[in-house]
Design a protein around this motif. Structure first.
Motif, PDB file in Angstrom:
ATOM      1  N   VAL A 313       0.861  -1.179   0.000  1.00  0.00           N
ATOM      2  CA  VAL A 313       0.000   0.000   0.000  1.00  0.00           C
ATOM      3  C   VAL A 313       0.899   1.231   0.000  1.00  0.00           C
ATOM      4  O   VAL A 313       1.637   1.461   0.958  1.00  0.00           O
ATOM      5  CB  VAL A 313      -0.920  -0.009   1.235  1.00  0.00           C
ATOM      6  CG1 VAL A 313      -1.711   1.286   1.321  1.00  0.00           C
ATOM      7  CG2 VAL A 313      -1.858  -1.196   1.177  1.00  0.00           C
ATOM      8  N   SER A 314       0.836   1.988  -1.076  1.00  0.00           N
ATOM      9  CA  SER A 314       1.618   3.218  -1.129  1.00  0.00           C
ATOM     10  C   SER A 314       0.917   4.286  -0.309  1.00  0.00           C
ATOM     11  O   SER A 314      -0.232   4.118   0.105  1.00  0.00           O
ATOM     12  CB  SER A 314       1.773   3.682  -2.569  1.00  0.00           C
ATOM     13  OG  SER A 314       0.529   4.151  -3.032  1.00  0.00           O
ATOM     14  N   ALA A 315       1.630   5.394  -0.087  1.00  0.00           N
ATOM     15  CA  ALA A 315       1.052   6.491   0.685  1.00  0.00           C
ATOM     16  C   ALA A 315      -0.260   6.949   0.064  1.00  0.00           C
ATOM     17  O   ALA A 315      -1.266   7.126   0.757  1.00  0.00           O
ATOM     18  CB  ALA A 315       2.045   7.646   0.749  1.00  0.00           C
ATOM     19  N   ALA A 316      -0.256   7.114  -1.260  1.00  0.00           N
ATOM     20  CA  ALA A 316      -1.457   7.609  -1.943  1.00  0.00           C
ATOM     21  C   ALA A 316      -2.610   6.616  -1.815  1.00  0.00           C
ATOM     22  O   ALA A 316      -3.762   7.010  -1.618  1.00  0.00           O
ATOM     23  CB  ALA A 316      -1.138   7.881  -3.406  1.00  0.00           C
ATOM     24  N   GLU A 317      -2.306   5.329  -1.899  1.00  0.00           N
ATOM     25  CA  GLU A 317      -3.355   4.323  -1.760  1.00  0.00           C
ATOM     26  C   GLU A 317      -3.948   4.340  -0.351  1.00  0.00           C
ATOM     27  O   GLU A 317      -5.156   4.193  -0.164  1.00  0.00           O
ATOM     28  CB  GLU A 317      -2.807   2.926  -2.093  1.00  0.00           C
ATOM     29  CG  GLU A 317      -2.582   2.724  -3.580  1.00  0.00           C
ATOM     30  CD  GLU A 317      -1.803   1.453  -3.897  1.00  0.00           C
ATOM     31  OE1 GLU A 317      -1.858   1.002  -5.042  1.00  0.00           O
ATOM     32  OE2 GLU A 317      -1.124   0.917  -2.987  1.00  0.00           O
ATOM     33  N   PHE A 318      -3.074   4.552   0.648  1.00  0.00           N
ATOM     34  CA  PHE A 318      -3.529   4.659   2.038  1.00  0.00           C
ATOM     35  C   PHE A 318      -4.467   5.851   2.197  1.00  0.00           C
ATOM     36  O   PHE A 318      -5.530   5.748   2.819  1.00  0.00           O
ATOM     37  CB  PHE A 318      -2.313   4.802   2.957  1.00  0.00           C
ATOM     38  CG  PHE A 318      -2.655   5.068   4.389  1.00  0.00           C
ATOM     39  CD1 PHE A 318      -3.030   4.033   5.234  1.00  0.00           C
ATOM     40  CD2 PHE A 318      -2.606   6.355   4.901  1.00  0.00           C
ATOM     41  CE1 PHE A 318      -3.347   4.279   6.559  1.00  0.00           C
ATOM     42  CE2 PHE A 318      -2.929   6.606   6.222  1.00  0.00           C
ATOM     43  CZ  PHE A 318      -3.296   5.563   7.047  1.00  0.00           C
ATOM     44  N   VAL A 319      -4.067   6.997   1.605  1.00  0.00           N
ATOM     45  CA  VAL A 319      -4.881   8.211   1.697  1.00  0.00           C
ATOM     46  C   VAL A 319      -6.271   7.957   1.106  1.00  0.00           C
ATOM     47  O   VAL A 319      -7.291   8.306   1.701  1.00  0.00           O
ATOM     48  CB  VAL A 319      -4.179   9.393   0.979  1.00  0.00           C
ATOM     49  CG1 VAL A 319      -5.120  10.583   0.838  1.00  0.00           C
ATOM     50  CG2 VAL A 319      -2.922   9.799   1.733  1.00  0.00           C
ATOM     51  N   ILE A 320      -6.317   7.293  -0.054  1.00  0.00           N
ATOM     52  CA  ILE A 320      -7.612   7.028  -0.702  1.00  0.00           C
ATOM     53  C   ILE A 320      -8.476   6.108   0.156  1.00  0.00           C
ATOM     54  O   ILE A 320      -9.671   6.343   0.337  1.00  0.00           O
ATOM     55  CB  ILE A 320      -7.396   6.425  -2.109  1.00  0.00           C
ATOM     56  CG1 ILE A 320      -6.821   7.494  -3.031  1.00  0.00           C
ATOM     57  CG2 ILE A 320      -8.697   5.879  -2.676  1.00  0.00           C
ATOM     58  CD1 ILE A 320      -6.425   6.992  -4.388  1.00  0.00           C
ATOM     59  N   MET A 321      -7.851   5.086   0.748  1.00  0.00           N
ATOM     60  CA  MET A 321      -8.615   4.178   1.600  1.00  0.00           C
ATOM     61  C   MET A 321      -9.254   4.942   2.764  1.00  0.00           C
ATOM     62  O   MET A 321     -10.439   4.775   3.063  1.00  0.00           O
ATOM     63  CB  MET A 321      -7.712   3.070   2.142  1.00  0.00           C
ATOM     64  CG  MET A 321      -8.430   2.117   3.072  1.00  0.00           C
ATOM     65  SD  MET A 321      -7.305   0.926   3.846  1.00  0.00           S
ATOM     66  CE  MET A 321      -6.467   1.963   5.031  1.00  0.00           C
ATOM     67  N   LYS A 322      -8.447   5.797   3.413  1.00  0.00           N
ATOM     68  CA  LYS A 322      -8.960   6.536   4.573  1.00  0.00           C
ATOM     69  C   LYS A 322     -10.023   7.556   4.156  1.00  0.00           C
ATOM     70  O   LYS A 322     -10.987   7.789   4.897  1.00  0.00           O
ATOM     71  CB  LYS A 322      -7.800   7.244   5.289  1.00  0.00           C
ATOM     72  CG  LYS A 322      -6.921   6.304   6.108  1.00  0.00           C
ATOM     73  CD  LYS A 322      -7.679   5.744   7.306  1.00  0.00           C
ATOM     74  CE  LYS A 322      -6.824   4.760   8.103  1.00  0.00           C
ATOM     75  NZ  LYS A 322      -7.607   4.081   9.156  1.00  0.00           N
ATOM     76  N   LEU A 323      -9.846   8.158   2.984  1.00  0.00           N
ATOM     77  CA  LEU A 323     -10.852   9.117   2.502  1.00  0.00           C
ATOM     78  C   LEU A 323     -12.188   8.416   2.275  1.00  0.00           C
ATOM     79  O   LEU A 323     -13.255   8.966   2.570  1.00  0.00           O
ATOM     80  CB  LEU A 323     -10.386   9.787   1.205  1.00  0.00           C
ATOM     81  CG  LEU A 323      -9.268  10.820   1.327  1.00  0.00           C
ATOM     82  CD1 LEU A 323      -8.780  11.232  -0.060  1.00  0.00           C
ATOM     83  CD2 LEU A 323      -9.715  12.051   2.104  1.00  0.00           C
ATOM     84  N   LYS A 324     -12.122   7.181   1.751  1.00  0.00           N
ATOM     85  CA  LYS A 324     -13.347   6.412   1.564  1.00  0.00           C
ATOM     86  C   LYS A 324     -13.976   6.100   2.920  1.00  0.00           C
ATOM     87  O   LYS A 324     -15.185   6.233   3.108  1.00  0.00           O
ATOM     88  CB  LYS A 324     -13.045   5.101   0.818  1.00  0.00           C
ATOM     89  CG  LYS A 324     -13.094   5.234  -0.687  1.00  0.00           C
ATOM     90  CD  LYS A 324     -13.254   3.891  -1.367  1.00  0.00           C
ATOM     91  CE  LYS A 324     -11.903   3.197  -1.489  1.00  0.00           C
ATOM     92  NZ  LYS A 324     -11.984   1.958  -2.293  1.00  0.00           N
ATOM     93  N   GLU A 325     -13.121   5.717   3.851  1.00  0.00           N
ATOM     94  CA  GLU A 325     -13.612   5.350   5.174  1.00  0.00           C
ATOM     95  C   GLU A 325     -14.255   6.556   5.864  1.00  0.00           C
ATOM     96  O   GLU A 325     -15.215   6.424   6.614  1.00  0.00           O
ATOM     97  CB  GLU A 325     -12.426   4.848   5.996  1.00  0.00           C
ATOM     98  CG  GLU A 325     -12.783   3.838   7.031  1.00  0.00           C
ATOM     99  CD  GLU A 325     -11.531   3.273   7.668  1.00  0.00           C
ATOM    100  OE1 GLU A 325     -11.572   3.030   8.864  1.00  0.00           O
ATOM    101  OE2 GLU A 325     -10.512   3.105   6.967  1.00  0.00           O
TER     102      GLU A 325
END
Lengths: 361, 361
Positions: A313-325
């Motif tokens: 999980v890259s930083a950007a992928e982590f950010v997107i996951m949390k934004l969805k959450e």
């Protein structure tokens, strides 16, 4: 009365607002930045880089489409609101001066009465101390109340907030004034996080509302010679736009005062309720945000967050996951944008590089 | 009158809503999914994977914090709204039955009058055909109008929308009925994109409003024996909550009708204006979204989008850039989440892996 929908949404993440106010004197900028984030200039200046800093490699015969005139969530421009109000009141006053003979009730000065009738109608206070008596006047009043509601909506969506925000800095200063150790420049840096901002605005709206209600009560007691309870009752019936009409403004001077006072106080009560709702929503958002940020990751999260299937999980992928959450974005948003990315990724490398841009040109 | 703030926000990206309704009979699910995206269950079920599919590697002695009771933007539960309304009307009716002698004006049945007075007060119609005559009654009315506004706000934020949505499917069907070639199951698949959904809701609210206004006009003409213009004028003055009070409901039966009719029609007009605003906002959002998606990338974009400074833009980085450009998220959101990511990235690899999770446990 205007009881706004509970649809107010503000950014969930407010921590770094302090970071925006690095320069002393920048407090207003920082204070208003979040609120006016969706302003006309933001998205386009950001992506219209200056000539020095960027090489634009677009072909001239295939230019980007022009940006739309403004951002979708932008509120009506202040000057438009005032123009709409001025137009409404001018046309309304002229109409009701002309049909003055067709209004029943206690009359004073012709122009004042017409203006007062317009305000009482558009704010839906509707005392009934002046009422249309003919078919023409009744249809005119019906027309003016519907269009008045639209104008009031415009004022509420923009101008009322503007007034509260203009005065908000005063409340912030007052809150920090007791802390003498802090020099003025420092006060400007003590910019509250968003929940505090809403609290200041709520306090400001409350102060304004109380002042307006006190002013109204005093005016009615002193000038319209009501007793204190009647004056207070008339004030309550007016700011809520209830307007039973058993107590109202009966003199020309009183009605002139009422024109301004009714407009200000009804808007102010609406803002008061709006900020109250916003405060409640933000508290819930804060709890929710804290939970999202502190929640531990599971293996399933990693699997779901991994958009490019490289098992990390890259930083950007982590950010997107949390934004969805956080419910700031939906899975659909990501799907559409991923499709858009695949179209741009001409060489199918899974990344966009200068080469992709040149090839797509 | 309630003139909602222009703060309605809906997802910018609506294209894939059709994809959500793969199964015939799933139309309601697809229709309501977007609206209820921020519902209690969404964020938590998504991140509470079933036992079969995931190994939860949390230490039991260091559990995740419990999720907050609900999502921050959730609207009040329908049953709470009805309980609040029932409580308000019961207490109000009892109070005003008790102080019935302290009300001036045309009286009919005691309980009906008290209930009618409550509704006329809480919706801020305020005809003034019944007015409080004593200090106690005046203070009670002042109290009930403020609390009434809060109850109306609750109804508007939840129940009014519910009614429109329940009837929305009818409009969708009616729109597609003319297309005889489409079998019923197919109709369900012809789920409109979000702008169409708002259009259907707007049409539904308009139909409801017109029906209610017609019903009110007919009732006033036939039962209260007004002429047609007076009845129409009274209807306009009521649905907008203007309530001059020169025309109102004078009989016990009329007031009983008014109790339901005023509540429905004032809420319906508010919803009408709300959807009108939403329709306008969504059209602007669509234009803006089209622009964001079709805009060509520049070298500066690539530079800005590159969060991990590896000189290429990954799919996730591209998604974040576009989300910022769409104003769905702010730079601050990304900053806070990037900080959060760096804390989790124990081995400082720039990616999160199973190892990071185990180490943090």
């Amino acid at each position: 009365m205007m009881a706004g929908h509970y649809t107010a949404k503000s950014p969930l993440l407010e921590r770094s607002i302090n970071e925006s106010a690095k320069e002393p004197g920048d407090v207003n900028n920082a204070l208003t930045r979040k609120r006016f984030r969706r302003s006309k200039s933001t998205p386009f200046t950001k992506y219209n880089p200056s000539k020095e800093s960027i090489v634009n490699i677009h072909n001239d015969d295939n230019p980007s489409p022009p940006p739309p005139s403004c951002s979708p969530n932008e509120k009506p421009v202040l000057i438009h609101v005032f123009l709409a109000l001025a137009l409404y009141l001018s046309v309304g006053t002229i109409c009701f001066v002309l049909v003055r003979g067709q209004l029943d009730g206690k009359k004073t000065n012709g122009v004042v009465d017409a203006l007062y009738f317009c305000i009482v109608t558009m704010t839906t206070v509707g005392y009934g101390d002046l009422v249309p008596a003919t078919t023409l006047a009744k249809l005119l009043a019906s027309l003016f109340v519907f269009s008045g509601v639209a104008v009031v909506g415009m004022i509420l969506s923009r101008a009322a907030e503007y007034i509260v925000e203009k005065n908000e800095a005063l409340v912030v200063k007052a809150f920090h004034l007791q802390d003498k150790a802090v020099p003025p420049a420092e006060i400007l840096e003590v910019v509250p996080v968003e929940t505090n901002r809403t609290r200041y605005k709520f306090v400001m709206a409350s102060i304004l509302l109380l002042s307006l209600m006190t002013a109204g009560t005093l005016f009615l007691t002193l000038h319209e010679e009501m007793d204190l309870i009647d004056a207070f009752y008339c004030v309550c019936a007016t700011v809520t736009t209830l307007g039973y009409g058993d107590e109202s403004f009966a003199t020309a001077k009183g009605r002139l005062f009422a024109v301004f006072w009714i407009l200000c106080s009804t808007m102010c009560l609406a803002q008061f309720f709006f900020y109250l709702t916003e405060l409640y929503t933000e508290r819930r958002q804060k709890t929710f945000l804290d939970w999202v940020l502190s929640r531990k990751l599971t293996l399933a999260d990693i699997e779901e967050a991994d958009l490019d299937n490289d098992n990390v999980v890259s930083a950007a992928e982590f950010v997107i996951m949390k934004l969805k959450e956080m419910e700031k974005i939906t899975a659909e948003d990501v799907t559409v944008l991923m499709d858009c990315f695949r179209n741009l990724d001409v060489d199918d490398s899974g990344t966009l590089t200068t080469a992709d841009i040149i090839n797509s040109g």
